[in-house]
Design an enzyme around this catalytic site. Structure first.
Site, PDB file in Angstrom:
ATOM      1  N   GLY A  86      26.925 -10.986 -36.437  1.00 61.30           N
ATOM      2  CA  GLY A  86      26.705 -12.108 -35.523  1.00 61.30           C
ATOM      3  C   GLY A  86      25.630 -11.824 -34.495  1.00 61.30           C
ATOM      4  N   ARG A 112      21.793 -14.258 -32.432  1.00 60.15           N
ATOM      5  CA  ARG A 112      21.620 -14.899 -31.126  1.00 60.15           C
ATOM      6  C   ARG A 112      22.767 -14.483 -30.207  1.00 60.15           C
ATOM      7  NH1 ARG A 112      23.460 -21.186 -32.365  1.00 60.15           N
ATOM      8  NH2 ARG A 112      25.506 -20.681 -33.241  1.00 60.15           N
ATOM      9  N   VAL A 142      31.113 -13.012 -42.414  1.00 59.52           N
ATOM     10  CA  VAL A 142      32.137 -11.966 -42.464  1.00 59.52           C
ATOM     11  C   VAL A 142      33.474 -12.463 -42.998  1.00 59.52           C
ATOM     12  CG1 VAL A 142      31.071 -10.630 -40.611  1.00 59.52           C
ATOM     13  CG2 VAL A 142      32.844 -12.321 -40.052  1.00 59.52           C
ATOM     14  N   SER A 159      37.702 -11.017 -26.329  1.00 63.31           N
ATOM     15  CA  SER A 159      37.466 -12.081 -25.353  1.00 63.31           C
ATOM     16  C   SER A 159      38.622 -12.092 -24.360  1.00 63.31           C
ATOM     17  CB  SER A 159      37.380 -13.445 -26.048  1.00 63.31           C
ATOM     18  OG  SER A 159      37.395 -14.502 -25.094  1.00 63.31           O
ATOM     19  N   TYR A 171      41.135 -20.277 -31.250  1.00 61.09           N
ATOM     20  CA  TYR A 171      40.245 -19.218 -30.757  1.00 61.09           C
ATOM     21  C   TYR A 171      41.045 -18.165 -29.998  1.00 61.09           C
ATOM     22  CZ  TYR A 171      36.260 -16.970 -28.488  1.00 61.09           C
ATOM     23  OH  TYR A 171      35.338 -16.048 -28.052  1.00 61.09           O
ATOM     24  N   LYS A 214      41.471 -14.121 -31.019  1.00 65.48           N
ATOM     25  CA  LYS A 214      41.043 -13.012 -30.163  1.00 65.48           C
ATOM     26  C   LYS A 214      42.222 -12.128 -29.755  1.00 65.48           C
ATOM     27  CE  LYS A 214      36.625 -13.644 -30.188  1.00 65.48           C
ATOM     28  NZ  LYS A 214      35.723 -12.628 -30.776  1.00 65.48           N
ATOM     29  N   ILE A 230      30.382 -15.847 -20.447  1.00 67.49           N
ATOM     30  CA  ILE A 230      29.023 -15.374 -20.722  1.00 67.49           C
ATOM     31  C   ILE A 230      28.129 -16.578 -21.006  1.00 67.49           C
ATOM     32  CG2 ILE A 230      27.618 -13.791 -22.075  1.00 67.49           C
ATOM     33  CD1 ILE A 230      29.891 -12.418 -20.529  1.00 67.49           C
TER      34      ILE A 230
END
Length: 248
Positions: A8, A11, A52, A139, A152, A156, A185
């Site tokens: 990943g 970017r 992945v 995260s 999500y 994590k 971020i």
């Protein structure tokens, strides 16, 4: 030369990690889901596409590393996605759950497994100056509820246990495994809620009152890769501006 694979890394956080590792002397294999090399990647960068969540593609990227470098000193599991659409937990559907879990959790788990086998082979072969390590990018969502993106958060939280399991399994072989947990971020993933986070930060959500930048995460990965933290295998480093602090 020491070799790093950063998933990943076309970017965002992954790109920041890969760039810093490259600047620090690693031979870096950049990887992402785009089939073609990203236009803004320098010509001399090695880019190999990999989703992945797909076993054949995981094998292919690791085979590329082995064939072209003969060693893997550092795996950084950064590949991850947010839900395509934020939905209330009561409206989350299985397709979204499967997609996020497949990339964020299953992909991380089985990249760790395959890379660990490659690293153990390298140790058995007696490669020169070989001290392999794995860093998983988690995260703050591992322990912070966001009911509009439950899949999500669950993915994590799972990455946290993947890190513990592999840290335990590989410690005796001398392969430290770490987790770096980014907070808020400034990337494409947070851009859709940028104004919300900007307001919360201004109101004191973070002791360090600014968005994190990819390089903030990258520096923690570099610290893990340096060998200075090897006795702290399995530890979590919070790249979160102090979010994890409990304050009154």
């Amino acid at each position: 030369m020491k070799t790093a694979l950063v998933t990943g890394s076309s970017r965002g956080i992954g790109r920041g990690i890969a760039d810093l590792l490259r600047e620090s002397g690693f031979s870096v294999v950049y990887s992402g889901t785009r089939p073609e090399r990203p236009a803004d990647l320098p010509e001399d960068c090695d880019y190999f596409p990999c989703d992945v969540s797909d076993a054949a593609q995981r094998r292919a990227v690791l085979r590329h590393v082995s064939d072209t470098r003969g060693r893997l000193d550092l795996l950084v599991n950064n590949a991850g996605v947010a839900p395509l659409e934020r939905r209330d937990l009561l409206d989350m559907d299985e397709a979204s759950f499967d997609r996020v879990i497949g990339i964020n959790l299953k992909g991380t788990l089985f990249m760790c497994q395959a890379a660990a086998r490659l690293m153990l082979d390298g140790l058995q072969a007696g490669l020169t100056d070989y001290h392999p390590r794995i860093v998983n990018i988690g995260s703050i969502s591992a322990y912070t509820s966001s009911t509009s993106r439950g899949e999500y958060c669950i993915s994590k939280a799972g990455v946290g246990m993947v890190t513990k399991l592999f840290a335990d399994r590989l410690a005796d072989a001398g392969i430290p495994v770490f987790e770096v947990r980014p907070g808020i971020i400034d990337t494409d993933m947070t851009r859709v809620v940028h104004e919300k986070y900007e307001r919360l930060i201004a109101e004191g959500l973070l002791p360090i009152r600014r968005f994190g930048q990819p390089e903030d995460v990258a520096r923690m990965v570099l610290a893990c890769a340096s060998g200075l933290l090897d006795y702290a295998a399995g530890q979590v480093l919070d790249a979160d501006g102090g979010f994890a602090l409990r304050r009154l």
